[in-house]
Design an enzyme around this catalytic site. Structure first.
Site, mmCIF file in Angstrom:
data_model
loop_
_atom_site.group_PDB
_atom_site.id
_atom_site.type_symbol
_atom_site.label_atom_id
_atom_site.label_comp_id
_atom_site.label_asym_id
_atom_site.label_seq_id
_atom_site.Cartn_x
_atom_site.Cartn_y
_atom_site.Cartn_z
ATOM 1 N N CYS A 222 -5.148 1.335 6.686
ATOM 2 C CA CYS A 222 -5.972 -0.225 6.852
ATOM 3 C C CYS A 222 -5.709 -0.723 8.026
ATOM 4 O O CYS A 222 -4.102 -0.599 8.535
ATOM 5 C CB CYS A 222 -5.717 -1.235 6.166
ATOM 6 S SG CYS A 222 -4.280 -1.594 5.737
ATOM 7 N N ARG B 212 -13.969 0.501 -20.681
ATOM 8 C CA ARG B 212 -13.521 -0.543 -20.276
ATOM 9 C C ARG B 212 -12.863 -0.983 -19.219
ATOM 10 O O ARG B 212 -12.699 -1.656 -17.886
ATOM 11 C CB ARG B 212 -13.102 -2.464 -21.127
ATOM 12 C CG ARG B 212 -14.864 -2.419 -22.575
ATOM 13 C CD ARG B 212 -13.912 -3.123 -23.325
ATOM 14 N NE ARG B 212 -14.769 -3.195 -24.071
ATOM 15 C CZ ARG B 212 -15.109 -4.421 -25.318
ATOM 16 N NH1 ARG B 212 -13.531 -4.667 -25.635
ATOM 17 N NH2 ARG B 212 -15.911 -4.661 -26.137
ATOM 18 N N THR C 111 -24.227 -12.535 -26.883
ATOM 19 C CA THR C 111 -23.325 -11.745 -27.227
ATOM 20 C C THR C 111 -22.387 -12.827 -27.662
ATOM 21 O O THR C 111 -21.605 -12.855 -28.497
ATOM 22 C CB THR C 111 -23.429 -11.014 -26.640
ATOM 23 O OG1 THR C 111 -24.596 -10.034 -26.002
ATOM 24 C CG2 THR C 111 -22.521 -9.670 -26.902
ATOM 25 N N ALA D 157 -23.674 0.814 -28.394
ATOM 26 C CA ALA D 157 -22.755 1.479 -29.803
ATOM 27 C C ALA D 157 -24.743 1.560 -30.560
ATOM 28 O O ALA D 157 -25.238 0.416 -30.626
ATOM 29 C CB ALA D 157 -22.288 0.634 -29.714
ATOM 30 N N TRP E 295 -20.432 -2.839 -38.885
ATOM 31 C CA TRP E 295 -20.414 -1.993 -37.304
ATOM 32 C C TRP E 295 -20.976 -0.822 -37.313
ATOM 33 O O TRP E 295 -21.709 -0.433 -37.927
ATOM 34 C CB TRP E 295 -18.263 -1.783 -37.766
ATOM 35 C CG TRP E 295 -17.722 -2.769 -37.630
ATOM 36 C CD1 TRP E 295 -16.716 -2.933 -38.878
ATOM 37 C CD2 TRP E 295 -17.362 -3.325 -36.871
ATOM 38 N NE1 TRP E 295 -15.978 -4.144 -38.248
ATOM 39 C CE2 TRP E 295 -15.802 -4.084 -36.764
ATOM 40 C CE3 TRP E 295 -17.533 -3.169 -34.853
ATOM 41 C CZ2 TRP E 295 -15.232 -4.962 -36.010
ATOM 42 C CZ3 TRP E 295 -16.964 -4.206 -34.004
ATOM 43 C CH2 TRP E 295 -15.824 -4.284 -34.707
ATOM 44 N N ARG F 245 -8.683 -3.424 -24.641
ATOM 45 C CA ARG F 245 -6.883 -3.549 -25.925
ATOM 46 C C ARG F 245 -6.479 -2.237 -25.838
ATOM 47 O O ARG F 245 -6.870 -1.197 -26.431
ATOM 48 C CB ARG F 245 -7.582 -3.854 -26.818
ATOM 49 C CG ARG F 245 -8.341 -5.430 -26.865
ATOM 50 C CD ARG F 245 -8.514 -6.026 -28.071
ATOM 51 N NE ARG F 245 -9.827 -5.390 -28.790
ATOM 52 C CZ ARG F 245 -10.734 -5.776 -28.366
ATOM 53 N NH1 ARG F 245 -11.192 -6.310 -27.539
ATOM 54 N NH2 ARG F 245 -11.080 -5.102 -29.178
ATOM 55 N N SER G 265 -23.425 -9.372 -39.912
ATOM 56 C CA SER G 265 -22.680 -8.624 -38.975
ATOM 57 C C SER G 265 -22.677 -7.183 -39.926
ATOM 58 O O SER G 265 -22.436 -7.074 -40.599
ATOM 59 C CB SER G 265 -21.128 -9.505 -39.083
ATOM 60 O OG SER G 265 -20.319 -8.496 -38.531
ATOM 61 N N HIS H 168 0.792 -1.420 0.267
ATOM 62 C CA HIS H 168 0.402 -0.183 -0.089
ATOM 63 C C HIS H 168 0.808 1.624 -0.130
ATOM 64 O O HIS H 168 2.393 1.177 0.422
ATOM 65 C CB HIS H 168 -0.723 -0.381 1.130
ATOM 66 C CG HIS H 168 -2.037 -1.039 1.167
ATOM 67 N ND1 HIS H 168 -2.554 -0.913 1.806
ATOM 68 C CD2 HIS H 168 -1.964 -2.075 -0.151
ATOM 69 C CE1 HIS H 168 -4.008 -2.218 2.050
ATOM 70 N NE2 HIS H 168 -3.173 -2.821 0.994
ATOM 71 N N GLU I 95 1.355 3.890 1.772
ATOM 72 C CA GLU I 95 2.085 3.959 2.758
ATOM 73 C C GLU I 95 3.581 3.702 3.411
ATOM 74 O O GLU I 95 4.609 3.708 3.846
ATOM 75 C CB GLU I 95 0.344 3.594 4.391
ATOM 76 C CG GLU I 95 0.062 4.332 4.305
ATOM 77 C CD GLU I 95 -1.220 4.121 3.851
ATOM 78 O OE1 GLU I 95 -2.269 4.328 3.872
ATOM 79 O OE2 GLU I 95 -1.143 3.084 2.628
#
Length: 335
Positions: free
Chosen positions: A82, A191, A203, A161, A177, A214, A175, A50, A52
């Site tokens: 802690c 993310r 999905t 989206a 985009w 990524r 498919s 940690h 400290e």
């Protein structure tokens, strides 16, 4: 420098580790002698020392050079030290052992395992403790951590989206985009902030997503959660590769969210199809919606994200911010 300047410095040195300390909070610490910073430390990675402890370890190398005794130093740390043993030892005990006599803390730790116990231990051992300096800034820096312990559930965000006409995907399953490459790159950074990513079985089967962050910086990858009662998954698909996936088969969304309290996740990002997204929205327990909206419509061949004549605002959200990413618009809605 004022005490506030020192605390703001401690907050700043903690910030770079928000991607690697999670699901722990980020914490910064300084050891100061009069107006001189002797050492700095941060909680850099989950499971490691940690803030400290790192500051104390660095200061020990300066003992007898930059200062004579730890009793002459003031410890400034963003979060309450802690008092329990987890992956590391209790920071409060380590502070006491050095002989430090003054500690200035930004905010109390909301975790019930700490929640004032670290401060009590310091005071009982003769340490002068002050609490609340730059408290709002510390809480804001650790928004997800404070939210979970104050609300008994993780912070839940839905990411979608959407086409210009509010559609999710093609009705025939083909498919396409929806948004630009730049928007999809922005999603990777979103993310990286979250402790877990949740999706549904359809999905995983239909899109074969990787569902990881990524990015071009070090990150403690979010845990993957699959919410589905299906059993026929291809375990060689992208979602399962090099990942420890938590599979949840319960169909009661309220119970699923309640059970999250028992886990270490402070934040969950939901990336799923319209059916599961609407099931979460219907609970009233979602805290944020991030919408990436394309300038192009899908038309009658597309499947709508929301029920007919419904809007994100109908679920109790307010539009907080809007920004343009290439030809797309990124909108953030919060309760």
């Amino acid at each position: 420098m004022t005490l506030e300047d020192y605390m703001l410095r401690a907050i700043a040195i903690a910030e770079p580790f928000k991607y690697t300390a999670k699901p722990n909070p980020v914490v910064g610490a300084l050891l100061v002698s009069k107006e001189t910073i002797i050492s700095e430390g941060a909680h850099e990675r989950f499971g490691e020392n940690h803030a400290e402890i790192n500051a104390i370890s660095k200061a020990k190398k300066e003992l007898g050079k930059s200062f004579k005794s730890f009793e002459d130093l003031t410890l400034i740390c963003t979060l309450e030290p802690c008092s329990h043993s987890g992956k590391t030892g209790p920071c409060a005990e380590a502070i006491i052992e050095t002989g430090i006599k003054k500690v200035i803390i930004g905010a109390l730790d909301p975790n019930p395992l700490v929640a004032g116990k670290g401060i009590d231990l310091l005071i009982k051992n003769g340490v002068n403790v002050e609490v609340g300096l730059c408290q709002d800034e510390v809480k804001n820096q650790n928004k997800f951590f404070f939210y979970k312990h104050e609300n008994s559930k993780p912070y839940i965000t839905i990411k979608i989206a959407s086409s210009a006409d509010g559609k999710s995907h093609n009705l025939d399953g083909s498919s396409t985009w929806i948004t630009s490459k730049e928007s999809r790159e922005d999603v990777q950074e979103v993310r990286a902030l979250y402790d877990a990513i949740l999706t549904g079985g359809n999905t995983v089967i239909d899109d074969n997503p990787r569902m990881n962050a990524r990015v071009n910086f070090e990150v403690n990858q979010p845990k993957k959660i699959l919410l589905s009662n299906k059993d026929d998954f291809n375990m060689e698909s992208n979602f399962f590769k090099n990942s420890d996936v938590l599979v949840v088969k319960d169909t009661d969304i309220h119970k699923v969210i309640k059970d999250f309290q028992k886990l270490s996740y402070c934040s969950v990002l939901i990336e799923a199809g319209p059916k599961l997204v609407n099931a979460f929205l219907d609970t009233g327990l979602v805290d944020e919606v991030i919408e990436y909206k394309s300038s192009e419509p899908l038309g009658k061949k597309g499947v709508s994200w929301l029920k007919k004549n419904s809007t994100i605002e109908n679920f109790g959200f307010k539009l907080e911010s809007t920004c343009k990413i290439k030809s797309d618009i990124k909108k953030i809605y919060r309760k």
